[in-house]
Scaffold this motif. Structure first.
Motif, PDB file in Angstrom:
ATOM      1  N   LEU A  30       0.845  -1.185   0.000  1.00  0.00           N
ATOM      2  CA  LEU A  30       0.000   0.000   0.000  1.00  0.00           C
ATOM      3  C   LEU A  30       0.884   1.240   0.000  1.00  0.00           C
ATOM      4  O   LEU A  30       1.927   1.277   0.656  1.00  0.00           O
ATOM      5  CB  LEU A  30      -0.906   0.031   1.233  1.00  0.00           C
ATOM      6  N   GLU A  34      -2.612   5.937   0.452  1.00  0.00           N
ATOM      7  CA  GLU A  34      -3.712   5.032   0.765  1.00  0.00           C
ATOM      8  C   GLU A  34      -3.756   4.728   2.262  1.00  0.00           C
ATOM      9  O   GLU A  34      -4.836   4.657   2.862  1.00  0.00           O
ATOM     10  CB  GLU A  34      -3.561   3.735  -0.028  1.00  0.00           C
ATOM     11  N   ARG A  37      -5.290   7.636   3.903  1.00  0.00           N
ATOM     12  CA  ARG A  37      -6.741   7.669   3.667  1.00  0.00           C
ATOM     13  C   ARG A  37      -7.465   6.673   4.561  1.00  0.00           C
ATOM     14  O   ARG A  37      -8.505   6.994   5.157  1.00  0.00           O
ATOM     15  CB  ARG A  37      -7.033   7.343   2.201  1.00  0.00           C
ATOM     16  N   ARG A  38      -6.912   5.462   4.689  1.00  0.00           N
ATOM     17  CA  ARG A  38      -7.581   4.437   5.484  1.00  0.00           C
ATOM     18  C   ARG A  38      -7.559   4.727   6.976  1.00  0.00           C
ATOM     19  O   ARG A  38      -8.469   4.331   7.703  1.00  0.00           O
ATOM     20  CB  ARG A  38      -6.929   3.071   5.226  1.00  0.00           C
TER      21      ARG A  38
END
Length: 249
Positions: A30, A34, A37-38
């Motif tokens: 990842l 990302e 964002r998660r």
């Protein structure tokens, strides 16, 4: 140590936990964007922390992304405090799988979720979402209900207070219904789950009890709801749980 320092340390630990937990089944590598964002962590902070984690082997760099490092696996092996339980249960799970041709599980409760310690998948069983080391809300699983039915009342109330979200089409979301079902499970020694964790799935579970009568873990058999006769597999699951309970220290 001052309060501000403790708060900073707590935030850093929480962010590291969030970054490592952001990886889902099927993920390989990842990117930092990302991960940010998660987790909701600012990208600059995520970039800095992933750098530290990669430097100590908890993450590995691959191109412009990172993936979980082998050191996590090594730590995980040391953290399995239930290794004796897993080893003792494995032949019984294999027998359950062979007898029913469906998937056998061994799980324990941690917080308000069950953690799957071992899974022996059956040839006629559906492709279940459960995985070794994976978690699932206790109220939506037969293993969870089998354990909760033989647990202290305050633990049951903690699960209810945390919320009973709808997971499958028939998940029990009403506290009163769950309490009544747990009382029946306590009396009969067998818990059932019919499409509560997922569409088309049925599960039958029974607890592994310690000398005080409290649940240490639970075993189960899962399969297609239109193929598995719950009344036929219940006796096998119950017998397995009782036998295992007697063999455990």
């Amino acid at each position: 140590m001052c309060a501000a320092q403790r708060d900073d340390d707590g935030m850093t630990a929480a962010r590291i936990s969030a970054l490592l937990s952001a990886f889902a089944p099927g993920d390989d590598a990842l990117g930092v964007s990302e991960l940010a964002r998660r987790t909701g962590i600012p990208k600059s902070s995520a970039h800095r922390l992933t750098g530290h984690l990669a430097a100590c082997g908890l993450l590995e760099r691959t191109g412009g992304a990172v993936r979980l490092g082998l050191k996590l696996f090594e730590i995980g092996q040391l953290a399995i405090g239930q290794r004796g339980l897993i080893d003792a249960a494995r032949p019984y799970l294999a027998d359950l799988r062979e007898a029913t041709r469906n998937t056998a599980h061994l799980a324990m409760l941690e917080g308000t979720e069950v953690v799957y310690l071992d899974i022996v998948r059956g040839p006629d069983a559906p492709n279940l979402a459960s995985r070794i080391g994976g978690r699932f809300p206790a109220h939506a699983t037969a293993v969870g209900k089998a354990i909760l039915a033989h647990s202290p009342a305050d633990l049951v109330e903690a699960v209810i207070s945390a919320g009973l979200p709808m997971i499958g089409p028939r998940t029990l979301t009403a506290p009163g219904l769950l309490r009544r079902q747990l009382a029946k499970v306590h009396e009969e020694g067998v818990a059932y789950e019919r499409e509560e964790s997922g569409t088309g799935v049925i599960c039958v579970a029974s607890p592994l009890l310690d000398s005080s009568g409290r649940a240490r873990a639970a075993v189960s058999v899962s399969g297609w709801s239109n193929r598995v006769r719950a009344d036929r597999v219940a006796s096998a699951v119950r017998t397995t749980a009782l036998t295992l309970s007697r063999t455990l220290p």
